[in-house]
Scaffold this motif. Structure first.
Motif, short mmCIF file in Angstrom:
data_model
loop_
_atom_site.label_atom_id
_atom_site.label_comp_id
_atom_site.label_asym_id
_atom_site.label_seq_id
_atom_site.Cartn_x
_atom_site.Cartn_y
_atom_site.Cartn_z
N GLU A 177 -42.44 9.45 3.05
CA GLU A 177 -42.24 8.44 3.86
C GLU A 177 -41.02 8.76 4.42
O GLU A 177 -40.08 8.12 4.95
N GLU A 234 -48.62 5.55 8.88
CA GLU A 234 -48.38 4.02 8.75
C GLU A 234 -49.71 3.42 8.05
O GLU A 234 -50.69 3.77 8.32
N ARG A 278 -51.36 9.84 2.18
CA ARG A 278 -50.47 9.59 3.34
C ARG A 278 -50.17 10.77 3.99
O ARG A 278 -50.39 10.99 5.26
N SER A 315 -39.14 6.94 -4.49
CA SER A 315 -38.95 7.49 -2.89
C SER A 315 -37.81 7.44 -2.59
O SER A 315 -37.63 7.13 -1.12
#
Length: 497
Positions: free
Chosen positions: A143, A434, A407, A18
């Motif tokens: 993210e 979140e 997500r 990530s």
């Protein structure tokens, strides 16, 4: 060497590492490798870059299925990569002639390149055999500070914007007619403009108390277990919840290895739990109807049974069914014969009415399908239940890659997403991206949370695939202009020679 290295750099931008900033860096380096190269060299560079990326990115396929499916899928995707980078190479090298001046080189070329990249992602996401939506640049940004853009432009739009930034960076370095300060200013301003786009407000329409259960069952395709063991595991993980008030309970894909619509014993278990919890249960199982098998999600109510069923629309080719079996069998007969039972493609809608709460249902890779997500939002889904079974992939990156998609879907659709797996990674994700709750992998447990519901329609959901078609069309039209220019230039040189 550069082409081979870029695949690893691009993959590092995705989960599990990530390091999201490396994804646009990897794209930019791929483009650098194309500079000054012809289309055939571009094809080779693209295939090398694509193969290095995909061999790393989907290495989890080898855990139980061995190297053949891994190499086959990586090879197919690298072909898509090769063709797209060959086209992109033409644009990078011919585009400055087609659109002369700094405005054309910095304004038009990056748009066309990003459009071609998006077109490649769009095609490979739906073809062949339903496509493979993994590896889109957008997923690397799940993210990152750019993730909120997905609510405005969707997954394809986010990929487009990231590749546009990468291409703009390359073009700014190449541009010698503009001063260094001006080029830095353009680059910084472009990033800043994307970062200041406000998050789309997902206005709550209510709340729901949800229990999501992870049984930690090895429910893989080739796992060995006694009949009823997976059902028992999820029952055991649910029993401690009795007495807690919830609106409904959700189990993952394949949570009941015995079909309760055909087994009285399995039905009694679900009836007992439904009565004890005083709530409906959404449970994954394999159903058989009219001689056909389905990977199904059941809406089970105590005393009533399965009051609604969703059958997986996109069973996984070469895993859940074998397309063109007679053609593929000679290449790997032992592997092909392992898939002895073909699941049928579902045709039912993917929304359950849970006593007034409208829930969109996605089984495993369904969550990666843009169209299925839009369909559930069109059918008034207020929350998304993403049921999956990651047992075949052990502790590899597959589960966190899938969670990254979930997500982004939460942000894109403006909905809470309950990503519930047999083994993990299980999490409840709110519309702002979140994690409200999360379970350790390969450990039994449950998440019980009050989550926001929403009937918000984000621009991404309202626009559907218009953005994808528009930017892809822009890229293809720009390539055709570059191709015509290259052909005319070549003809001119032949005549003058």
């Amino acid at each position: 060497m550069l082409a081979a290295a870029t695949g690893g750099i691009l993959d590092a931008g995705f989960p599990d590492r990530s390091w999201w900033v490396l994804a646009p860096v990897g794209v930019a380096l791929m483009l650098v490798a194309l500079l000054g190269r012809g289309p055939w060299a571009g094809l080779l560079i693209g295939m090398v870059s694509g193969l290095s990326f995909w061999l790393i990115h989907i290495s989890w396929l080898t855990l139980y299925l061995g190297p053949v499916p891994w190499l086959a899928l990586a090879g197919l995707e690298s072909l898509f990569f090769g063709v797209s980078l060959a086209l992109i190479g033409v644009v990078l090298n011919v585009g400055p002639r087609v659109w002369p001046g700094a405005a054309g080189r910095l304004g038009v070329v990056p748009l066309v390149v990003a459009g071609l990249w998006t077109a490649r992602e769009a095609i490979s996401a739906v073809w062949p055999y339903g496509g493979f939506s993994w590896g889109r640049v957008a997923i690397s940004q799940s993210e990152s500070p750019f993730n909120g853009l997905v609510a405005w432009v969707g997954m394809s739009g986010l990929s487009f914007l990231m590749v546009w930034l990468s291409t703009l960076a390359v073009q700014l370095v190449r541009e010698v007619t503009v001063g260094a300060l001006a080029r830095w200013s353009i680059g910084v301003a472009s990033v800043a403009v994307l970062l200041v786009v406000p998050a789309w407000p997902a206005v709550p329409s209510g709340t729901a108390r949800i229990a999501a259960v992870q049984g930690a069952s090895d429910a893989g395709l080739f796992a060995r277990y006694s009949p009823g063991q997976i059902l028992a595991d999820h029952t055991s993980a649910t029993l401690p919840l009795i007495g807690r008030k919830v609106d409904f309970v959700v189990w993952p894909e394949n949570a009941s290895d015995i079909d309760p619509t055909r087994s009285d014993d399995a039905a009694k278990v679900l009836n007992y739990l439904g009565t004890a919890m005083n709530a409906p249960i959404v449970a994954g199982t394999i159903t058989q109807r009219d001689g056909k098998f389905y990977n199904s999600s059941l809406l089970w109510k105590a005393g009533e049974g399965a009051v609604d069923i969703y059958d997986k629309v996109h069973p996984v080719p070469f895993a859940e069914y074998m397309p063109d079996r007679a053609f593929w069998r000679p290449f790997a007969p032992e592997l092909i014969d392992l898939i002895s039972r073909d699941y049928t493609i579902g045709t039912r809608d993917n929304v359950f009415d849970l006593d007034g709460i409208m829930a969109g249902i996605a089984i495993c890779f369904d969550i990666a399908d843009d169209q299925l997500v839009r369909e559930m939002i069109s059918d008034k889904a207020e929350v998304i239940l993403a049921q999956t079974n990651n047992a075949d992939f052990g502790r590899t990156d597959e589960s966190v890659q899938q969670l990254a998609i979930a997500r982004l879907r939460a942000i894109e659709a403006g909905r809470t997403v309950v990503n519930i797996s047999t083994v993990g990674t299980s999490a409840i994700i709110t519309p702002d991206g979140e994690s409200l709750d999360r379970l350790p992998t390969w450990e039994p447990g449950a998440m019980v949370e009050t989550v926001p519901l929403s009937d918000t329609v984000t621009p991404a959901m309202a626009g559907g695939r218009v953005i994808e078609w528009f930017v892809s069309g822009l890229g293809l039209a720009g390539f055709l202009l570059c191709l015509l220019n290259a052909l005319r230039t070549r003809q001119g040189r032949v005549r003058s020679g």
